[in-house]
Design a protein around this motif. Structure first.
Motif, PDB file in Angstrom:
ATOM      1  N   GLY A  32      -7.094   3.385 -13.748  1.00 50.89           N
ATOM      2  CA  GLY A  32      -8.595   3.315 -14.459  1.00 50.89           C
ATOM      3  C   GLY A  32      -8.997   2.032 -13.256  1.00 50.89           C
ATOM      4  N   PHE A  33      -8.964   1.928 -12.606  1.00 50.61           N
ATOM      5  CA  PHE A  33      -9.936   1.363 -10.776  1.00 50.61           C
ATOM      6  C   PHE A  33     -10.119   2.051 -10.081  1.00 50.61           C
ATOM      7  N   SER A  34     -11.845   1.917 -10.085  1.00 46.83           N
ATOM      8  CA  SER A  34     -12.821   2.845  -9.695  1.00 46.83           C
ATOM      9  C   SER A  34     -12.610   2.485  -7.633  1.00 46.83           C
ATOM     10  N   ASN A  35     -11.763   1.504  -7.770  1.00 45.81           N
ATOM     11  CA  ASN A  35     -11.803   0.648  -6.470  1.00 45.81           C
ATOM     12  C   ASN A  35     -10.172   1.088  -6.308  1.00 45.81           C
ATOM     13  N   ALA A  36      -9.614   2.389  -6.523  1.00 42.61           N
ATOM     14  CA  ALA A  36      -8.224   2.900  -5.762  1.00 42.61           C
ATOM     15  C   ALA A  36      -7.720   3.126  -4.081  1.00 42.61           C
ATOM     16  N   GLU A  37      -9.182   3.144  -3.576  1.00 43.00           N
ATOM     17  CA  GLU A  37      -8.720   2.969  -1.662  1.00 43.00           C
ATOM     18  C   GLU A  37      -8.151   2.179  -1.757  1.00 43.00           C
ATOM     19  N   ASP A  38      -9.833   0.711  -2.041  1.00 46.21           N
ATOM     20  CA  ASP A  38      -9.465   0.166  -1.500  1.00 46.21           C
ATOM     21  C   ASP A  38      -8.037  -0.646  -1.876  1.00 46.21           C
ATOM     22  N   LEU A  39      -7.869  -1.003  -3.497  1.00 51.65           N
ATOM     23  CA  LEU A  39      -6.482  -1.304  -3.463  1.00 51.65           C
ATOM     24  C   LEU A  39      -5.077  -0.536  -3.383  1.00 51.65           C
ATOM     25  N   ALA A  40      -5.443   0.492  -2.561  1.00 51.40           N
ATOM     26  CA  ALA A  40      -3.825   1.218  -1.779  1.00 51.40           C
ATOM     27  C   ALA A  40      -3.844   0.344  -0.143  1.00 51.40           C
ATOM     28  N   ASP A  41      -4.849   0.218  -0.001  1.00 52.26           N
ATOM     29  CA  ASP A  41      -4.947  -0.551   1.572  1.00 52.26           C
ATOM     30  C   ASP A  41      -4.736  -1.731   1.048  1.00 52.26           C
ATOM     31  N   GLU A  42      -5.144  -2.517   0.626  1.00 58.31           N
ATOM     32  CA  GLU A  42      -4.648  -3.426  -0.261  1.00 58.31           C
ATOM     33  C   GLU A  42      -3.142  -4.250  -0.779  1.00 58.31           C
ATOM     34  N   VAL A  43      -2.530  -3.351  -0.583  1.00 55.73           N
ATOM     35  CA  VAL A  43      -0.889  -2.741  -0.607  1.00 55.73           C
ATOM     36  C   VAL A  43      -0.323  -2.195   0.771  1.00 55.73           C
ATOM     37  N   LEU A  44      -0.845  -1.191   1.598  1.00 53.04           N
ATOM     38  CA  LEU A  44      -0.480  -1.475   3.092  1.00 53.04           C
ATOM     39  C   LEU A  44      -0.592  -2.747   3.454  1.00 53.04           C
ATOM     40  N   ASN A  45      -1.837  -3.185   3.900  1.00 56.34           N
ATOM     41  CA  ASN A  45      -2.018  -4.413   4.262  1.00 56.34           C
ATOM     42  C   ASN A  45      -0.860  -5.589   4.053  1.00 56.34           C
ATOM     43  N   ARG A  46      -0.956  -6.108   2.460  1.00 61.29           N
ATOM     44  CA  ARG A  46       0.573  -6.978   2.272  1.00 61.29           C
ATOM     45  C   ARG A  46       1.508  -6.706   3.109  1.00 61.29           C
ATOM     46  N   VAL A  47       2.378  -5.067   2.450  1.00 60.71           N
ATOM     47  CA  VAL A  47       2.865  -4.931   3.044  1.00 60.71           C
ATOM     48  C   VAL A  47       2.790  -4.607   4.723  1.00 60.71           C
ATOM     49  N   SER A  48       2.401  -4.659   5.225  1.00 68.27           N
ATOM     50  CA  SER A  48       2.399  -4.711   7.367  1.00 68.27           C
ATOM     51  C   SER A  48       2.638  -6.135   6.852  1.00 68.27           C
ATOM     52  N   SER A  49       1.277  -7.150   6.447  1.00 66.35           N
ATOM     53  CA  SER A  49       2.104  -8.511   6.873  1.00 66.35           C
ATOM     54  C   SER A  49       2.842  -8.693   6.381  1.00 66.35           C
ATOM     55  N   LYS A  50       4.195  -8.850   5.946  1.00 65.34           N
ATOM     56  CA  LYS A  50       5.099  -8.859   5.331  1.00 65.34           C
ATOM     57  C   LYS A  50       6.297  -8.314   5.997  1.00 65.34           C
ATOM     58  N   ILE A  51       6.461  -7.273   7.062  1.00 63.16           N
ATOM     59  CA  ILE A  51       7.641  -6.697   8.032  1.00 63.16           C
ATOM     60  C   ILE A  51       7.985  -7.778   8.847  1.00 63.16           C
ATOM     61  N   ASP A  52       7.772  -8.181   9.135  1.00 62.81           N
ATOM     62  CA  ASP A  52       9.017  -8.445   9.738  1.00 62.81           C
ATOM     63  C   ASP A  52      10.388  -9.426   8.951  1.00 62.81           C
ATOM     64  N   GLU A  53       9.545  -9.611   7.583  1.00 61.56           N
ATOM     65  CA  GLU A  53      10.677 -10.250   6.381  1.00 61.56           C
ATOM     66  C   GLU A  53      11.102  -8.466   5.585  1.00 61.56           C
ATOM     67  N   ILE A  54      10.634  -7.936   5.524  1.00 61.52           N
ATOM     68  CA  ILE A  54      11.336  -6.355   4.895  1.00 61.52           C
ATOM     69  C   ILE A  54      12.225  -5.825   5.483  1.00 61.52           C
ATOM     70  N   ALA A  55      11.243  -5.440   6.742  1.00 64.58           N
ATOM     71  CA  ALA A  55      12.157  -4.300   7.630  1.00 64.58           C
ATOM     72  C   ALA A  55      14.071  -4.385   8.312  1.00 64.58           C
ATOM     73  N   PRO A  56      14.341  -6.180   7.952  1.00 60.65           N
ATOM     74  CA  PRO A  56      15.297  -6.208   8.491  1.00 60.65           C
ATOM     75  C   PRO A  56      16.770  -6.240   7.344  1.00 60.65           C
ATOM     76  N   LYS A  57      16.193  -5.869   5.965  1.00 65.18           N
ATOM     77  CA  LYS A  57      16.778  -6.880   4.525  1.00 65.18           C
ATOM     78  C   LYS A  57      16.959  -5.448   3.721  1.00 65.18           C
ATOM     79  N   TYR A  58      15.640  -4.985   3.949  1.00 62.12           N
ATOM     80  CA  TYR A  58      15.417  -4.022   2.986  1.00 62.12           C
ATOM     81  C   TYR A  58      15.971  -2.886   2.843  1.00 62.12           C
ATOM     82  N   GLU A  59      16.891  -2.004   1.270  1.00 64.09           N
ATOM     83  CA  GLU A  59      17.726  -1.035   1.603  1.00 64.09           C
ATOM     84  C   GLU A  59      16.857  -0.315   0.633  1.00 64.09           C
ATOM     85  N   GLY A  60      17.137   1.349   0.330  1.00 66.80           N
ATOM     86  CA  GLY A  60      16.430   1.590  -0.730  1.00 66.80           C
ATOM     87  C   GLY A  60      15.362   3.289  -0.189  1.00 66.80           C
ATOM     88  N   ASN A  61      15.158   3.066  -0.871  1.00 70.11           N
ATOM     89  CA  ASN A  61      13.721   4.123  -1.391  1.00 70.11           C
ATOM     90  C   ASN A  61      12.406   3.235  -0.308  1.00 70.11           C
TER      91      ASN A  61
END
Length: 136
Positions: free
Chosen positions: A45-74
């Motif tokens: 029910g979020f009317s700002n779905a695109e903005d929130l999706a961008d927020e997710v992508l930005n957060r993951v991208s900002s933490k990619i150095d921490e995530i990439a080496p140790k994340y396993e799975g989908n």
């Protein structure tokens, strides 16, 4: 104070590389994840779905150095988990604002209408399907 998550060209390139070593495949996966996130936010029910999706992508991208080496799975599941956190944060913030608005409004109105007006304000904040469920 809300943290501003920004994506840099370097972090974006690392994100794409994490998604797939082949740049075309990485771009395709990125677009599929973005579309999936938008659908998730729209379904909530979020009317700002695109903005929130961008927020997710930005957060993951900002933490990619921490995530990439140790994340396993989908990897798509990781984005969905971050989206869930954003949904929780957004709903919590909206509820705090709604409750304060409802209380302020209720204080100005007469006592018999107090419960009805509070319920009405709360119902306005629900997604349409949940709104109808409560009214039924």
């Amino acid at each position: 104070m809300k943290k501003i998550w920004t994506i840099t060209p370097d972090s974006f390139n690392k994100l794409l590389l994490w998604l797939d070593a082949d740049s075309d495949q990485a771009a395709s996966k990125y677009q599929l994840i973005q579309a999936k996130l938008i659908k998730i936010f729209i379904s909530r029910g979020f009317s700002n779905a695109e903005d929130l999706a961008d927020e997710v992508l930005n957060r993951v991208s900002s933490k990619i150095d921490e995530i990439a080496p140790k994340y396993e799975g989908n990897k798509s599941a990781y984005f969905v988990a971050v989206a869930s956190k954003i949904i929780f944060e957004t709903n919590r913030n909206n509820k705090e604002i709604s409750l304060n608005e409802a209380i302020t409004k209720a204080e100005m109105e007469s006592e018999p209408d107090l419960k009805f007006n509070c319920l009405d304000e709360c119902l306005k904040k629900l997604p349409p399907d949940q709104h109808q469920l409560i009214l039924s």
